[in-house]
Scaffold this active site. Structure first.
Site, PDB file in Angstrom:
ATOM      1  CD1 TRP A 121      -2.913  -3.484  -0.224  1.00  0.00           C
ATOM      2  CD2 TRP A 121      -1.509  -2.266   1.021  1.00  0.00           C
ATOM      3  NE1 TRP A 121      -2.243  -4.339   0.628  1.00  0.00           N
ATOM      4  CE2 TRP A 121      -1.378  -3.625   1.402  1.00  0.00           C
ATOM      5  CE3 TRP A 121      -0.728  -1.312   1.684  1.00  0.00           C
ATOM      6  CZ2 TRP A 121      -0.500  -4.049   2.404  1.00  0.00           C
ATOM      7  CZ3 TRP A 121       0.142  -1.732   2.683  1.00  0.00           C
ATOM      8  CH2 TRP A 121       0.257  -3.077   3.030  1.00  0.00           C
ATOM      9  CG  ASP A 191       0.581  -0.331  -5.108  1.00  0.00           C
ATOM     10  OD1 ASP A 191       1.309  -1.287  -5.469  1.00  0.00           O
ATOM     11  OD2 ASP A 191       0.214  -0.167  -3.923  1.00  0.00           O
ATOM     12  CE  LYS A 215       1.591  -8.214  -1.435  1.00  0.00           C
ATOM     13  NZ  LYS A 215       1.639  -6.786  -1.099  1.00  0.00           N
TER      14      LYS A 215
HETATM   15  C1  LIG Z   1       1.563  -5.695  -0.364  1.00  0.00           C
HETATM   16  C2  LIG Z   1       1.139  -4.399  -0.918  1.00  0.00           C
HETATM   17  C3  LIG Z   1       1.701  -3.176  -0.501  1.00  0.00           C
HETATM   18  C4  LIG Z   1       2.721  -3.086   0.608  1.00  0.00           C
HETATM   19  O1  LIG Z   1       3.950  -3.596   0.250  1.00  0.00           O
HETATM   20  P1  LIG Z   1       5.209  -3.515   1.246  1.00  0.00           P
HETATM   21  O2  LIG Z   1       6.265  -4.145   0.420  1.00  0.00           O
HETATM   22  O3  LIG Z   1       4.867  -4.291   2.467  1.00  0.00           O
HETATM   23  O4  LIG Z   1       5.458  -2.093   1.539  1.00  0.00           O
HETATM   24  C5  LIG Z   1       1.268  -2.023  -1.115  1.00  0.00           C
HETATM   25  N1  LIG Z   1       0.339  -2.047  -2.089  1.00  0.00           N
HETATM   26  C6  LIG Z   1      -0.236  -3.201  -2.504  1.00  0.00           C
HETATM   27  C7  LIG Z   1      -1.262  -3.163  -3.590  1.00  0.00           C
HETATM   28  C8  LIG Z   1       0.150  -4.398  -1.937  1.00  0.00           C
HETATM   29  O5  LIG Z   1      -0.412  -5.545  -2.352  1.00  0.00           O
END
Ligand SMILES: *Cc1c(COP(=O)(O)O)cnc(C)c1O
Length: 381
Positions: A121, A191, A215
């Site tokens: 990511w 993030d 999540k």
């Molecule tokens: C799932 C995830 C993303 C992407 O999220 P989207 O909602 O699909 O854009 C980005 N960073 C992390 C750490 C993630 O777990």
């Protein structure tokens, strides 16, 4: 209780909340939601709070929705101890959109931005930001297959960057930072898509925190952004169009346009559920206990199962693991699914298997998976 004897599986697989037509879903996201939340939403689906309408059908400007929005923000502030010096935004789109909004709003066009590259990511964020801002990668663990995080003393200097961005938990690699980096005067951007609300955090150490909802917070399509108010000034007089502009979103209560109202409502329910469970301390305790069960099954397997991740940075929420004989993967996945343990296939970039254990996963789910893993080893080892 499930006991798929037909397959020779002879361990206790518990039922999810006593409901046998629901499975334990180990998906990395969209992930399972708390059982109680789903039941509540089902009961309110056609007629919210006596309005005769679904939440999906009411105006985002109505008093009913304003109350949902207010409560969601208050609960998130309470859970994470977010001070008034931070704004909380509820924005359409996933974390991937926040990759861009962070750069557009917090750095001027020629201004350098610093990124830690510790997995899929963060690499993805960097590849996009490199198109619009000069990116300085201060640490990159690609050479070791994104399986470790070096101490910050081994990173390049962060100074003179508009911010330092990192990913506290790499959802795909299963790598979790054991520390919060020191920005040395530069705002830290995190993030937290796969760890938000899984442990207490000190919000004051961050300039901005963002997380996609799917999540730990609710259904996909919504992101939460927690931003220190002084950073809103960076986009106040900028050329960033309103719909991508943090300052404008904050000034309008995240209602510059029609927000994803149903997702916001569902997130509100999840937040209130986390509070009822005892808050982020309880979530942290659960995360520790759930992940310990799976890591023990791996570590006590005499090499039948293997974790590719360095011990000190093993994630509490996403556990990738391998089996010594790769011909066993389809058999493992098939038998696990029969036992009501689903979505365990690893990400294509890592292979093998992965169990994601977010807040909504009951301890019984992790226990059932650990039991299944031991039994599978007995039968196929
Ligand atoms: C799932 C995830 C993303 C992407 O999220 P989207 O909602 O699909 O854009 C980005 N960073 C992390 C750490 C993630 O777990």
């Amino acid at each position: 209780m499930r006991k798929p004897k037909a397959l020779g599986i002879n361990v206790v697989i518990e039922a999810s909340h006593g409901v046998t037509d629901r499975v334990f879903n180990f998906s990395s996201g969209p992930a399972m939601l708390p059982h109680e939340v789903m039941v509540e939403a089902q009961a309110e689906f056609m007629n919210y709070a006596g309005s005769g309408m679904s939440v999906m059908e009411i105006s985002h400007r109505s008093d009913l929705f304003a109350s949902i929005a207010r409560h969601a923000e208050a609960d998130l502030r309470e859970l994470l101890g977010i001070e008034d010096s931070y704004a909380v935004l509820f924005l359409s789109g996933g974390a991937t959109l926040q990759f861009l909004m962070v750069a557009l709003n917090l750095a001027r066009e020629s201004e350098a931005v610093a990124y830690a590259c510790t997995g899929y990511w963060s690499a993805k964020a960097i590849s996009q930001i490199a198109k619009i801002r000069p990116v300085r990668v201060v640490v990159n663990t690609e050479a070791n297959g994104y399986t470790d995080v070096p101490a910050q003393s081994e990173w390049l200097e962060v100074k003179d960057a508009a911010y330092l961005h990192y990913t506290p938990n790499e959802t795909i690699g299963g790598v979790e930072f054991p520390y919060v980096p020191d920005g040395r005067g530069v705002p830290i951007i995190a993030d937290m898509s796969s760890t938000i609300l899984s442990a207490p955090i000190d919000v004051s150490r961050f300039g901005l925190i963002y997380a996609g909802a799917q999540k730990n917070l609710g259904p996909a399509g919504l992101s939460v952004v927690i931003i220190r108010r002084d950073l809103l000034d960076r986009s106040k007089h900028s050329q960033v169009p309103r719909i991508l502009n943090y300052h404008d979103h904050a000034a309008s209560g995240s209602m510059l346009n029609t927000p994803p109202t149903f997702n916001w409502y569902m997130m509100g329910k999840v937040l209130s559920w986390v509070r009822r469970q005892g808050g982020v301390e309880t979530m942290a305790e659960l995360a520790k206990n759930r992940s310990r069960l799976i890591y023990e099954a791996i570590d006590n397997s005499s090499g039948f199962y293997k974790s590719p991740v360095a011990h000190a940075v093993r994630s509490r929420t996403n556990i990738p693991f391998l089996i010594f004989d790769e011909q066993l993967y389809p058999i493992f996945l098939n038998e696990a699914a029969q036992a009501g343990l689903t979505q365990l296939k690893g990400h294509r970039s890592v292979g093998g298997l992965r169990a994601s254990l977010y807040n909504a996963m009951p301890l019984a789910g992790a226990r059932s998976l650990a039991n299944f893993m031991c039994d599978f080893q007995r039968r196929h080892g």
